[in-house]
Design an enzyme around this catalytic site. Sequence first.
Site, short mmCIF file in Angstrom:
data_model
loop_
_atom_site.label_atom_id
_atom_site.label_comp_id
_atom_site.label_asym_id
_atom_site.label_seq_id
_atom_site.Cartn_x
_atom_site.Cartn_y
_atom_site.Cartn_z
N CYS A 145 0.83 -1.20 0.00
CA CYS A 145 0.00 0.00 0.00
C CYS A 145 0.87 1.25 0.00
O CYS A 145 0.53 2.26 -0.61
CB CYS A 145 -0.92 0.03 1.21
SG CYS A 145 -2.21 -1.21 1.16
N CYS B 133 13.99 10.26 -7.50
CA CYS B 133 12.72 9.52 -7.44
C CYS B 133 12.17 9.70 -6.03
O CYS B 133 12.46 10.69 -5.36
CB CYS B 133 12.93 8.06 -7.80
SG CYS B 133 13.96 7.18 -6.62
#
EC number: 2.7.7.80
Lengths: 434, 100
Positions: A219, A392
């Site tokens: 998640c 990132c």
Amino acid sequence: MAVEGDAKNEAGAESERPAKRARFNWIGSESHGLDKPQVERYSRQLLVPAFGVAGQGTLCCASILVVGAGGLGSPVLLYLAAAGVGTLGIADDDVVEQSNLHRQVIHTEAAAEAGNPKTTSAKEACQRINSSIKVVEHRTRFTAANALDLVRPYDVIVDASDNVATRYVVNDACVVAGKPLVSGAALGMEGQLAVYHDRPGAPCYRCMFPVPPVGARRCADAGVLGVVPGIIGSLQALEAIKVATGIGEPLSARMLIFDALTTRLQTVKLRGRSATCAACGDQPTITAETLPSFDYAHFVSADTDPSPLPVLSAAESVSCAAYKARVVDAGRPHVVVDVREAHQFAIAALPGAISIPLKHLVNRIADVQAAVAEAAARCPAESAAPDVYVVCRRGNDSKIGTRLLRQKGIGNAFNLTGGVVAWADEIDPSFPTY
Amino acid sequence: MVEINLEFSGGLELLFGDVKQHKVQVPAKDGAIQVLISDLLVWIRGNLLKERPEMFLKGDSVRPGILVLINDCDWELCGRLASPVEDGDTVVFISTLHGG
Ligand SMILES: [Zn+2]
């Protein structure tokens, strides 16, 4: 059904049938065991013919362990507490955080601010809804060493955990201890649900998945819309009630698959018990003796990651602090290539960054070169070519991006160590992390 | 040649251009009358799979953690790789979820 140990019965829930302690001017209680307050509290379920006093009487004496008080566990616990499950166990070792609140609806802002244990927060919520049941906190990680002790006192186990290793431990403990397992999972816009090992011939989780997956998404990376685990967790509560009371047809040897984007709910037929299953097969290798020392962490990581990260040299990486001091503050023209997916870039990005998701980078080298040329035009004459910083979320994909750019001839590409998360932690506290 | 409805879910669709449902026509192997699931996997690898084949296939089968359903039925019940697929069949590849 009494659970010994961990917690005192603060609420004073009855574990003995009240019929033994009082005389009644009505008949019924001697067979179903419910007293007047229970009949009144649960009246709307007693009126359901398929459930009735028999179902309620059984449920009030039943014990259910919920592994994980997160997105799935929240609705499971709330509904099971409200429905009057006699003893509700909660196993979790985590604390409540802000990023839990959108889906873990059992917890509160106050609990997140205080960093309270999820078991405590969940127990309080359950007892607010129903002070007549017993709620037991197991504030511990569910491990091979404690798994059997955790499941043994309970009638039904609900797997509401969030990782592969725990799913195998919970399954194996259920098989060894002979407990039915209600297993749910949710991610992104999808959910899955199944009841395992609840009757002879039914498969266990390991029958379905004898070999663990590689690269399972979480998640925290793939995201999850809050209501999706809400739906799957609610269905888990339903299946747990059915299994505990023996009503209806549980989702055994079947799997329910939910696609939230198209609102499709499918039920598919699964295989039966596998004779060769390591847990429930004819010659199981996982037993009460071997389970406590089984290395689940190793088991789920045994299959090597198909795409390991490149190892960059120190000269190919730059810390956020160095980037800030030597590039940003020095006003040096440069290029920032953000290789996160576009939907993550849209959340928050570094000033001046251009978005080229990693999977497109190989086809968009020209865009990077164009950005370098543009930055070069802003440099003083005869200075070195502008640097390219690859960023990132946490500094892993950017390593792949840096290596790729260097292979494509952009020799002054650098990995920004730790990604935007490190930038937020170390440099700019106004930058939101997610 | 059989026409099959293919579905990918549980994140597998990301390997197929983020498209979950595909209607495809798959030829039988030379000399064969039927199309088997094993043929379908070879065809998918050659014609549909856009990236990271190792996330979908392992050896001549699917990667661990992927459940294959033929007309809403676990492929384990119908012969796994040797299961024939027919016109109008729906074959679902679903990656198991672990989040909670
Ligand atoms: Zn099994």
